[in-house]
Design an enzyme around this catalytic site. Structure first.
Site, PDB file in Angstrom:
ATOM      1  N   PRO A 116      -1.311  -2.589   9.429  1.00  0.00           N
ATOM      2  CA  PRO A 116      -2.215  -1.752  10.219  1.00  0.00           C
ATOM      3  C   PRO A 116      -2.790  -0.620   9.373  1.00  0.00           C
ATOM      4  CG  PRO A 116       0.055  -1.606  11.044  1.00  0.00           C
ATOM      5  CD  PRO A 116       0.076  -2.541   9.879  1.00  0.00           C
ATOM      6  N   GLY A 120       0.306   4.742   7.747  1.00  0.00           N
ATOM      7  CA  GLY A 120       1.282   5.265   6.786  1.00  0.00           C
ATOM      8  C   GLY A 120       2.029   4.163   6.065  1.00  0.00           C
ATOM      9  N   LEU A 121       1.506   2.934   6.154  1.00  0.00           N
ATOM     10  CA  LEU A 121       2.205   1.800   5.540  1.00  0.00           C
ATOM     11  C   LEU A 121       1.486   1.301   4.279  1.00  0.00           C
ATOM     12  CD1 LEU A 121       3.248  -0.087   8.787  1.00  0.00           C
ATOM     13  CD2 LEU A 121       4.662   1.343   7.335  1.00  0.00           C
ATOM     14  N   GLY A 122       0.692   2.179   3.701  1.00  0.00           N
ATOM     15  CA  GLY A 122       0.122   1.878   2.388  1.00  0.00           C
ATOM     16  C   GLY A 122      -0.980   0.839   2.405  1.00  0.00           C
ATOM     17  N   SER A 123      -1.756   0.768   3.512  1.00  0.00           N
ATOM     18  CA  SER A 123      -2.826  -0.234   3.563  1.00  0.00           C
ATOM     19  C   SER A 123      -3.868   0.023   2.472  1.00  0.00           C
ATOM     20  CB  SER A 123      -3.491  -0.252   4.938  1.00  0.00           C
ATOM     21  OG  SER A 123      -3.905   1.044   5.291  1.00  0.00           O
ATOM     22  N   SER A 124      -4.239   1.298   2.250  1.00  0.00           N
ATOM     23  CA  SER A 124      -5.298   1.538   1.255  1.00  0.00           C
ATOM     24  C   SER A 124      -4.800   1.230  -0.151  1.00  0.00           C
ATOM     25  CB  SER A 124      -5.862   2.960   1.355  1.00  0.00           C
ATOM     26  OG  SER A 124      -4.836   3.898   1.297  1.00  0.00           O
ATOM     27  N   ALA A 125      -3.523   1.535  -0.430  1.00  0.00           N
ATOM     28  CA  ALA A 125      -2.983   1.207  -1.766  1.00  0.00           C
ATOM     29  C   ALA A 125      -2.930  -0.310  -1.945  1.00  0.00           C
ATOM     30  CB  ALA A 125      -1.591   1.811  -1.941  1.00  0.00           C
ATOM     31  N   ALA A 126      -2.509  -1.038  -0.902  1.00  0.00           N
ATOM     32  CA  ALA A 126      -2.408  -2.501  -1.015  1.00  0.00           C
ATOM     33  C   ALA A 126      -3.795  -3.115  -1.214  1.00  0.00           C
ATOM     34  CB  ALA A 126      -1.729  -3.076   0.224  1.00  0.00           C
ATOM     35  N   ASP A 167       2.440   5.213  -3.863  1.00  0.00           N
ATOM     36  CA  ASP A 167       1.995   4.073  -3.041  1.00  0.00           C
ATOM     37  C   ASP A 167       1.498   2.916  -3.914  1.00  0.00           C
ATOM     38  OD1 ASP A 167       2.477   5.940  -1.112  1.00  0.00           O
ATOM     39  OD2 ASP A 167       0.577   5.721  -0.071  1.00  0.00           O
TER      40      ASP A 167
HETATM   41  C1  MEV Z   1       1.491   8.895   1.477  1.00  0.00           C
HETATM   42  O1  MEV Z   1       1.847   7.544   1.695  1.00  0.00           O
HETATM   43  C2  MEV Z   1       2.587   9.617   0.746  1.00  0.00           C
HETATM   44  C3  MEV Z   1       2.304  11.068   0.424  1.00  0.00           C
HETATM   45  O2  MEV Z   1       3.451  11.575  -0.257  1.00  0.00           O
HETATM   46  C4  MEV Z   1       1.070  11.231  -0.442  1.00  0.00           C
HETATM   47  C5  MEV Z   1       1.263  10.680  -1.840  1.00  0.00           C
HETATM   48  O3  MEV Z   1       2.386  10.525  -2.321  1.00  0.00           O
HETATM   49  O4  MEV Z   1       0.210  10.424  -2.468  1.00  0.00           O
HETATM   50  C6  MEV Z   1       2.103  11.893   1.685  1.00  0.00           C
END
Ligand code: MEV
Length: 331
Positions: A116, A120-126, A167
């Protein structure tokens, strides 16, 4: 030619936000992935489709402008911010590999998502890591995992502003990781099972905004916030020790302490708290927000109680069980 790459999302168990200040964090790659397919397009545009989000966009290679297309295939003048946000990560990743600036033909890019967005589950990094890997393969560029993670971090800095490499590192390497800026990622060997349930609110969090809010708080109250970040470091280091020793109770207690510290940084919300307390009431040993906060998700550690916690969270919001994936980027 058609190339495909995929990368996992992540869940942070300890140390989010503190990691931006050089403190350690513990995170796992999850068994939900973003997959990116690149094929030669039928026209000169770079077209991007994200079917799960109903996003159809075009990246103009001359101006660098990202636009969303409406259902008639015309450029939408008022695109949604989240959707264009994702397109910015893709655009920046393509230009890191030269594919975004001067391809000699159009590209057709499809992003398939199991993660989703804004949870906060790293979708943009993935998405970033999978796009970089697919684009490099399309270009015939050899990239090491280290290069890929570094380029992914540059993309996050460009699009989101301040960010740690956490991430993008987890998404590249996969597995169960202890991360510091100084030493990078080290694998953790847990001596316990890690049954995890994620509950996510209907409000996505904005990582760039939350990181900058924490920075402002730190500048306004340095003598208070800096010691809080130091305590977060101690919590993360003790958690690493508890995980490798197999102390379930202590892992849960440390997650709960970490949650209190995150609340003091101003990144908790009433909705997240509700999920956190419901998870604990249903039997979670520990629960806390995961990722940047301000919306997004909580993570609950539930040895012997996965079913109960899942059912409780599903009765109030979205929830799912997540497994830890040892598989990082694949292409
Ligand atoms: C975000 O997934 C994690 C944070 O610590 C930001 C980051 O590490 O870039 C909030």
């Amino acid at each position: 030619m058609t190339v495909r790459a995929s990368a996992p999302g992540k869940a942070i168990l300890f140390g989010e936000h503190a990691v931006v200040y050089g403190k350690p964090a513990i995170a796992v790659a999850v068994d939900k992935r973003a997959s990116v397919t690149i094929r030669e397009g039928n026209n000169d545009h770079i077209q991007v489709k994200i079917p799960e989000l109903n996003v159809y966009g075009v990246i103009n290679t001359e101006t660098g402008v990202v636009s969303q297309l409406n259902s008639e295939g015309e450029v939408d003048q008022k695109p949604g911010t989240t959707d264009v946000g994702i397109m910015k990560f893709i655009k920046s990743a393509l230009s890191q590999t030269d594919l975004g600036s001067s391809p000699d033909h159009g590209l057709d890019i499809t992003v398939d998502l199991e993660i989703p967005i804004g949870a906060g589950l790293g979708s943009s990094a993935a998405i970033t890591i999978a796009t970089l890997a697919a684009a490099a393969r399309y270009n015939g560029q050899e990239l090491s995992l280290e290069n890929l993670a570094q380029m992914g971090h540059q993309v996050e800095l460009e699009v989101q502003g301040a960010a740690s490499p956490l991430d993008t590192t987890v998404s590249t390497l996969g597995g169960f990781l202890y991360f510091t800026h100084e030493k990078g990622a080290q694998k953790i060997k847990p001596a316990l099972e890690m049954p995890l349930v994620v509950g996510y609110t209907s409000h996505p969090g904005n990582t760039g905004f939350l990181v900058s809010e924490v920075r402002k708080l730190c500048q306004a109250h340095p003598t208070i916030i800096k010691p809080i970040l130091d305590i977060m470091e101690t919590v993360t280091n003790q958690a690493r020790e508890s995980i490798t020793r197999g102390d379930e109770k202590q892992v849960g207690e440390l997650m709960n302490i970490n949650q209190g510290l995150l609340d003091s940084l101003g990144v908790n919300t009433a909705e997240l708290s509700r999920l956190i307390y419901h998870a604990r009431r249903a039997g979670a040993t520990g629960s806390k927000l995961t990722g940047a906060g301000g919306g997004g998700s909580i993570i609950a550690y539930c040895p012997g109680k996965t079913g109960e916690v899942l059912e409780e969270l599903e009765s109030i919001e979205n929830a799912f069980q997540v497994g830890i994936s040892s598989k990082g980027v694949t292409w």
